[in-house]
Design a protein around this motif. Sequence first.
Motif, PDB file in Angstrom:
ATOM      1  N   GLU A   1      44.392 -40.323 -32.819  1.00 38.23           N
ATOM      2  CA  GLU A   1      44.762 -41.030 -34.052  1.00 38.23           C
ATOM      3  C   GLU A   1      44.708 -42.542 -33.836  1.00 38.23           C
ATOM      4  O   GLU A   1      44.325 -43.301 -34.726  1.00 38.23           O
ATOM      5  N   GLN A   2      45.056 -42.963 -32.631  1.00 37.72           N
ATOM      6  CA  GLN A   2      45.068 -44.387 -32.317  1.00 37.72           C
ATOM      7  C   GLN A   2      43.667 -44.923 -32.043  1.00 37.72           C
ATOM      8  O   GLN A   2      43.368 -46.084 -32.371  1.00 37.72           O
ATOM      9  N   SER A   3      42.797 -44.106 -31.473  1.00 35.91           N
ATOM     10  CA  SER A   3      41.502 -44.592 -30.987  1.00 35.91           C
ATOM     11  C   SER A   3      40.301 -44.083 -31.772  1.00 35.91           C
ATOM     12  O   SER A   3      39.163 -44.417 -31.432  1.00 35.91           O
ATOM     13  N   ALA A   4      40.513 -43.289 -32.797  1.00 34.05           N
ATOM     14  CA  ALA A   4      39.409 -42.592 -33.468  1.00 34.05           C
ATOM     15  C   ALA A   4      38.316 -43.531 -33.959  1.00 34.05           C
ATOM     16  O   ALA A   4      37.124 -43.216 -33.860  1.00 34.05           O
ATOM     17  N   GLU A   5      38.697 -44.690 -34.480  1.00 34.50           N
ATOM     18  CA  GLU A   5      37.720 -45.563 -35.122  1.00 34.50           C
ATOM     19  C   GLU A   5      36.618 -46.008 -34.172  1.00 34.50           C
ATOM     20  O   GLU A   5      35.468 -46.179 -34.589  1.00 34.50           O
ATOM     21  N   ARG A   6      36.931 -46.168 -32.897  1.00 33.73           N
ATOM     22  CA  ARG A   6      35.889 -46.634 -31.971  1.00 33.73           C
ATOM     23  C   ARG A   6      34.883 -45.545 -31.635  1.00 33.73           C
ATOM     24  O   ARG A   6      33.848 -45.828 -31.028  1.00 33.73           O
ATOM     25  N   PHE A   7      35.162 -44.305 -32.059  1.00 36.22           N
ATOM     26  CA  PHE A   7      34.236 -43.207 -31.808  1.00 36.22           C
ATOM     27  C   PHE A   7      33.483 -42.771 -33.067  1.00 36.22           C
ATOM     28  O   PHE A   7      32.666 -41.855 -32.996  1.00 36.22           O
ATOM     29  N   PHE A   8      33.757 -43.391 -34.218  1.00 42.07           N
ATOM     30  CA  PHE A   8      33.096 -42.983 -35.458  1.00 42.07           C
ATOM     31  C   PHE A   8      31.580 -43.077 -35.300  1.00 42.07           C
ATOM     32  O   PHE A   8      31.037 -44.133 -34.966  1.00 42.07           O
ATOM     33  N   GLY A   9      30.895 -41.968 -35.529  1.00 34.09           N
ATOM     34  CA  GLY A   9      29.442 -41.958 -35.495  1.00 34.09           C
ATOM     35  C   GLY A   9      28.824 -41.879 -34.115  1.00 34.09           C
ATOM     36  O   GLY A   9      27.600 -41.811 -33.986  1.00 34.09           O
ATOM     37  N   ARG A  10      29.639 -41.845 -33.069  1.00 40.70           N
ATOM     38  CA  ARG A  10      29.098 -41.808 -31.707  1.00 40.70           C
ATOM     39  C   ARG A  10      28.920 -40.367 -31.238  1.00 40.70           C
ATOM     40  O   ARG A  10      29.691 -39.482 -31.564  1.00 40.70           O
ATOM     41  N   THR A  11      27.902 -40.148 -30.427  1.00 45.62           N
ATOM     42  CA  THR A  11      27.573 -38.830 -29.882  1.00 45.62           C
ATOM     43  C   THR A  11      27.594 -37.778 -30.981  1.00 45.62           C
ATOM     44  O   THR A  11      28.378 -36.839 -30.971  1.00 45.62           O
ATOM     45  N   ALA A  12      26.731 -37.978 -31.956  1.00 43.50           N
ATOM     46  CA  ALA A  12      26.591 -37.065 -33.090  1.00 43.50           C
ATOM     47  C   ALA A  12      25.131 -36.665 -33.215  1.00 43.50           C
ATOM     48  O   ALA A  12      24.229 -37.432 -32.862  1.00 43.50           O
ATOM     49  N   LEU A  13      24.908 -35.454 -33.705  1.00 46.04           N
ATOM     50  CA  LEU A  13      23.539 -34.956 -33.883  1.00 46.04           C
ATOM     51  C   LEU A  13      22.674 -35.980 -34.626  1.00 46.04           C
ATOM     52  O   LEU A  13      23.156 -36.631 -35.545  1.00 46.04           O
ATOM     53  N   PRO A  14      21.417 -36.161 -34.165  1.00 45.76           N
ATOM     54  CA  PRO A  14      20.692 -35.339 -33.194  1.00 45.76           C
ATOM     55  C   PRO A  14      21.002 -35.622 -31.728  1.00 45.76           C
ATOM     56  O   PRO A  14      20.441 -34.966 -30.858  1.00 45.76           O
ATOM     57  N   GLU A  15      21.887 -36.583 -31.432  1.00 45.85           N
ATOM     58  CA  GLU A  15      22.295 -36.804 -30.042  1.00 45.85           C
ATOM     59  C   GLU A  15      23.187 -35.658 -29.586  1.00 45.85           C
ATOM     60  O   GLU A  15      23.982 -35.114 -30.358  1.00 45.85           O
ATOM     61  N   LEU A  16      23.068 -35.300 -28.315  1.00 46.43           N
ATOM     62  CA  LEU A  16      23.877 -34.224 -27.743  1.00 46.43           C
ATOM     63  C   LEU A  16      24.785 -34.706 -26.624  1.00 46.43           C
ATOM     64  O   LEU A  16      25.670 -33.966 -26.191  1.00 46.43           O
ATOM     65  N   GLY A  17      24.597 -35.938 -26.175  1.00 43.48           N
ATOM     66  CA  GLY A  17      25.457 -36.468 -25.137  1.00 43.48           C
ATOM     67  C   GLY A  17      24.773 -37.594 -24.392  1.00 43.48           C
ATOM     68  O   GLY A  17      23.548 -37.781 -24.494  1.00 43.48           O
ATOM     69  N   PRO A  18      25.542 -38.375 -23.626  1.00 41.53           N
ATOM     70  CA  PRO A  18      24.970 -39.482 -22.873  1.00 41.53           C
ATOM     71  C   PRO A  18      23.877 -39.029 -21.909  1.00 41.53           C
ATOM     72  O   PRO A  18      24.032 -38.054 -21.179  1.00 41.53           O
ATOM     73  N   PHE A  19      22.770 -39.754 -21.941  1.00 37.39           N
ATOM     74  CA  PHE A  19      21.628 -39.539 -21.029  1.00 37.39           C
ATOM     75  C   PHE A  19      21.093 -38.106 -21.077  1.00 37.39           C
ATOM     76  O   PHE A  19      20.535 -37.607 -20.098  1.00 37.39           O
ATOM     77  N   ALA A  20      21.278 -37.442 -22.207  1.00 36.00           N
ATOM     78  CA  ALA A  20      20.786 -36.076 -22.375  1.00 36.00           C
ATOM     79  C   ALA A  20      19.618 -36.079 -23.355  1.00 36.00           C
ATOM     80  O   ALA A  20      19.512 -36.963 -24.206  1.00 36.00           O
ATOM     81  N   PRO A  21      18.724 -35.095 -23.257  1.00 30.98           N
ATOM     82  CA  PRO A  21      17.716 -34.948 -24.305  1.00 30.98           C
ATOM     83  C   PRO A  21      18.389 -34.695 -25.641  1.00 30.98           C
ATOM     84  O   PRO A  21      19.497 -34.157 -25.699  1.00 30.98           O
ATOM     85  N   THR A  22      17.744 -35.075 -26.719  1.00 27.45           N
ATOM     86  CA  THR A  22      18.324 -34.932 -28.052  1.00 27.45           C
ATOM     87  C   THR A  22      17.869 -33.625 -28.695  1.00 27.45           C
ATOM     88  O   THR A  22      16.987 -32.929 -28.188  1.00 27.45           O
ATOM     89  N   GLU A  23      18.464 -33.320 -29.837  1.00 28.53           N
ATOM     90  CA  GLU A  23      18.028 -32.155 -30.593  1.00 28.53           C
ATOM     91  C   GLU A  23      16.562 -32.296 -31.010  1.00 28.53           C
ATOM     92  O   GLU A  23      15.838 -31.309 -31.093  1.00 28.53           O
ATOM     93  N   ASN A  24      16.121 -33.519 -31.242  1.00 26.51           N
ATOM     94  CA  ASN A  24      14.712 -33.735 -31.568  1.00 26.51           C
ATOM     95  C   ASN A  24      13.808 -33.313 -30.415  1.00 26.51           C
ATOM     96  O   ASN A  24      12.688 -32.836 -30.630  1.00 26.51           O
ATOM     97  N   ASP A  25      14.296 -33.480 -29.190  1.00 29.50           N
ATOM     98  CA  ASP A  25      13.534 -33.069 -28.011  1.00 29.50           C
ATOM     99  C   ASP A  25      13.589 -31.558 -27.787  1.00 29.50           C
ATOM    100  O   ASP A  25      12.592 -30.938 -27.416  1.00 29.50           O
ATOM    101  N   LEU A  26      14.773 -30.959 -28.012  1.00 32.90           N
ATOM    102  CA  LEU A  26      15.026 -29.582 -27.594  1.00 32.90           C
ATOM    103  C   LEU A  26      14.830 -28.541 -28.689  1.00 32.90           C
ATOM    104  O   LEU A  26      14.519 -27.388 -28.400  1.00 32.90           O
ATOM    105  N   ASP A  27      15.086 -28.913 -29.933  1.00 31.07           N
ATOM    106  CA  ASP A  27      15.004 -27.980 -31.062  1.00 31.07           C
ATOM    107  C   ASP A  27      15.825 -26.715 -30.796  1.00 31.07           C
ATOM    108  O   ASP A  27      15.356 -25.597 -30.990  1.00 31.07           O
TER     109      ASP A  27
END
Length: 249
Positions: A15-41
Amino acid sequence: MKTEEILQLNKAGWEQSAERFFGRTALPELGPFAPTENDLDLFGEVANKKVLDIGCGSGHSLQYMGNNGAKELWGLDLTKKQIETAQELLQEQRALVMLYESPMEENPGLPRDYFDIVYSIYALGWTVELEKTLTHIHRYLKPGGMFIFSWEHPMHDRIKRVDDSFILDKSYLQEGPEYNEAWNNTVIIPHRKLSTYINTLVTVGFEIEKVIDDVVLPNVATEGNNHRWYSVDKAKLIPATFIIKARKK
């Protein structure tokens, strides 16, 4: 510390920190330094599918699903601030939107044998009770439905940077709740071996289709990147992210 106490602590932290994560690590991204959904399907065609996001955060992954034609967008998240943000973000979606403020360890009223796809992008590892959460997810899915999730690779926080080197700082084998260093020890995230995730999926009735821990490095590292929690230097040694695709039998 009991499950309820950990959930309360983590809810307060989010609740205190949520705003700094808005929109981060969201599809098509799957995680830091990982292939994306566009890559993997991994998801394939999502048009007209009923999808459920476990740990939906600010709703950006659900927005991606809706923009790709998903018929129903369901999500749950531990924090009120995240759910309110997701509701605002998704208000213009043509799909049905149903959001619940709830820990993933509980069923807040979600239907059984209903969803074509359940997924969790960098959220499942927060669960205090993995088998209980995966049992719920298995029940939410239709027979043959898919579950896809990504999470921080369990070796990532075992390795620590000291000057210009990396050392194994904690035992990979020791599992259990830990105060999280990346959050300045204000929240608790359980450490689990990769095999624990895989074996628990099998225990509750899933068939594993893919386990992915490939690393995709940027062509150029941003200034100061090597002092961040997810750094290029560390990603050259150990994956930051793992991804699993499973299916309900």
